[in-house]
Scaffold this active site. Sequence first.
Site, PDB file in Angstrom:
ATOM      1  N   TYR A  56       0.878  -1.100   0.127  1.00  0.00           N
ATOM      2  CA  TYR A  56       0.057   0.028  -0.041  1.00  0.00           C
ATOM      3  C   TYR A  56       0.885   1.249  -0.070  1.00  0.00           C
ATOM      4  CZ  TYR A  56      -4.888  -0.400   0.113  1.00  0.00           C
ATOM      5  OH  TYR A  56      -6.359  -0.680  -0.280  1.00  0.00           O
ATOM      6  N   GLU A  58      -0.472   4.926  -0.649  1.00  0.00           N
ATOM      7  CA  GLU A  58      -1.208   6.099  -0.687  1.00  0.00           C
ATOM      8  C   GLU A  58      -0.426   7.551  -0.533  1.00  0.00           C
ATOM      9  OE1 GLU A  58      -4.130   4.465   1.770  1.00  0.00           O
ATOM     10  OE2 GLU A  58      -5.748   5.601   0.653  1.00  0.00           O
ATOM     11  N   ASP A 202      -7.320  12.986 -25.330  1.00  0.00           N
ATOM     12  CA  ASP A 202      -7.543  11.455 -24.823  1.00  0.00           C
ATOM     13  C   ASP A 202      -6.736  10.562 -25.676  1.00  0.00           C
ATOM     14  OD1 ASP A 202      -8.160   9.015 -24.174  1.00  0.00           O
ATOM     15  OD2 ASP A 202     -10.098   9.323 -23.486  1.00  0.00           O
ATOM     16  N   THR A 228      -5.104   5.340 -21.662  1.00  0.00           N
ATOM     17  CA  THR A 228      -4.876   4.059 -20.985  1.00  0.00           C
ATOM     18  C   THR A 228      -3.347   3.785 -21.372  1.00  0.00           C
ATOM     19  OG1 THR A 228      -5.852   3.244 -22.949  1.00  0.00           O
ATOM     20  CG2 THR A 228      -7.185   3.339 -20.819  1.00  0.00           C
ATOM     21  N   LYS A 231      -3.230  -0.299 -24.871  1.00  0.00           N
ATOM     22  CA  LYS A 231      -3.596  -0.405 -25.946  1.00  0.00           C
ATOM     23  C   LYS A 231      -2.362  -0.317 -26.984  1.00  0.00           C
ATOM     24  CE  LYS A 231      -8.336   1.479 -25.066  1.00  0.00           C
ATOM     25  NZ  LYS A 231      -8.392   2.084 -24.115  1.00  0.00           N
ATOM     26  N   ARG A 237      -2.769  -2.999 -17.668  1.00  0.00           N
ATOM     27  CA  ARG A 237      -3.914  -2.346 -17.556  1.00  0.00           C
ATOM     28  C   ARG A 237      -3.708  -1.078 -16.707  1.00  0.00           C
ATOM     29  NH1 ARG A 237      -7.793  -5.049 -21.099  1.00  0.00           N
ATOM     30  NH2 ARG A 237      -9.268  -3.571 -20.191  1.00  0.00           N
TER      31      ARG A 237
HETATM   32  N1  DSN Z   1     -13.071   0.215 -24.144  1.00  0.00           N
HETATM   33  C1  DSN Z   1     -12.268   0.707 -24.999  1.00  0.00           C
HETATM   34  C2  DSN Z   1     -12.183   0.290 -26.421  1.00  0.00           C
HETATM   35  O1  DSN Z   1     -12.514  -0.809 -26.565  1.00  0.00           O
HETATM   36  O2  DSN Z   1     -12.177   1.244 -27.229  1.00  0.00           O
HETATM   37  C3  DSN Z   1     -12.246   2.262 -24.889  1.00  0.00           C
HETATM   38  O3  DSN Z   1     -12.280   2.534 -23.333  1.00  0.00           O
END
Ligand code: DSN
Length: 419
Positions: A56, A58, A202, A228, A231, A237
Site C-alpha cells: 500500500y 497512498e 484523450d 490508458t 492499448k 492495464r
Molecule cells: N473500451 C475501450 C475500447 O474498446 O475502445 C475504450 O474504453
Amino acid sequence: MTLGNDPSLADADPEIHGLIALEERRQHDTLRLIPSENYASRAVLEASGSVLNNKYSEGYPHKRYYQGQEHIDAIEELAKTRLCELFGTDHANVQCYSGSPANLAVYVAFMKPGDKTLGLGLPAGGHLTHGWKVSVTGKYYDAIQYGVRADDHRIDFDEIATLAREHRPKLIWAGTTAYPRVLDYDRFAEIAREVGAVLVADIAHISGLIAGGAHPSPVGKAEVITSTTHKTLRGPRGGMILCDAAHQKKIDRAVFPGLQGGPHNSAIAGLAVAAKEASTDGFKAYAKAVVDNARTLAEGMLSRGIALSTGGTDTHLILADLTPKGVPGKPAAIALEKAGIVTNYNSVPFDTRQPFDPSGIRIGTPAITSRGMGAAEMKRLADWIADVIENVEDEAKLARIAAEVKELCDQFPAPGLPV
Ligand code: DSN
C-alpha cells in the site's frame, strides 16, 4: 489455509489455472483485431504480476501515508521520468486505475458539477467519459456533444467552433475510440484558446502510435493528456495523465485523494517497463507497421466491396459499415469469431440500428502487428474477412478459414504468451 503452504496456481486453483491456460491458447490461435487490445511483453507481464501487488502506498513518491516505500518510490519515479521523456511533457501522473478514472480525474480537477464540457458523441466515435448521457460525465456535468460530418464522417471543426462559442465549455475533449483518422490538434487548440477552455487530448487508442512517431502528438497543444496504458502502448492495464507543470498540482490532487486511494504499484512498474520498451527504435518500427498494416488491410477490404467509414484509415483502426453487404455487425462479428478472427461489432456514424445490434464492425491492427505480421498477412486477412462476411451462415467455410487462421497464427508467436 495452512501458513507456509504456498502452492502454485495450478495446485491451489486448477479451475482458474485451467481457464487462464485456455485464454492463452485462444490468444495464440486467433487473429485478435479488437483495436483496443494488444499483447503486453513478458517483461511487462512479469512486472505487473509481481509482489508489488502486496504494498500500500497512498500518496506520491516521498510523501506517503505508509512506511516501507523506498522501492515503490523509485519505481514510480522511474515510470514518471520515462513517460515524460517519451512524450515530452512536464509531468506524468501514473496512478490512475484506467482510462475512465483518468478522465474523471480531469473533470474533478477543472470542473464543478453542472459546468459545461464539450466532447465527441459516442455514436460518432467518442468515448463514454467524454460526456455521453449514460456516463456520470454526462449526468453530473452539462455535456455538449459534437459529431462528424454526414458526408465524409470526418470530425466537424465548424460544429466544434460554433458549439464552443455558444456554450463556452470549461473542457474540450479531443479523443476517440472509433474514429480512423488523425486528429488535428492545432485546430482543436485554436478553438479551445479562443473560448478559454482547457483542451484535453484523450490518446488512449493512439498513445503507442504517438510514442512511436506514427501519429501527431498533442503535446504543446493540449494542456492535459489522458490515456490508458494497455492499448497501442502495450503496457499493463492502467491509466495515466500527462500535463504541463502548471496543472500538475490540480491533476495530482484530483487523482489522490480526490478520486482514488492506494495506487496499483504492480501496474505502475509494468508501465515503467512499457515506457522503456516504447522508447526503442524497435517500437518506432512497430508503431509505423501498425499504421501500414491498417492501410493495407483497409485497401484489401475496400477492394472486396466493404464500405469503410471515412473511406479508409490513417491510424490503427478501421470502422466498416456492412450495410451494403446486407449483414449487420453482430452476426458478422459472431461469424468472424467462428473463423478465428476476433473483432467487435460497433455503431457507425448516423447508424440507423441499435448499439447492441449495429451496422458495423471495428477492427484494429495493434495486436497482430505485435506478432510480426505484415503486408502479405494483411492481404490474406482482408480476403478472409470478406469471405466470412459474404458467407456468415456457411459453417463449413467458417471452419475452413479458422483452420487456415490457426496455421498462420502458429507461424507468428505472440509476445508474452508461453504457448
Ligand atoms: N473500451 C475501450 C475500447 O474498446 O475502445 C475504450 O474504453
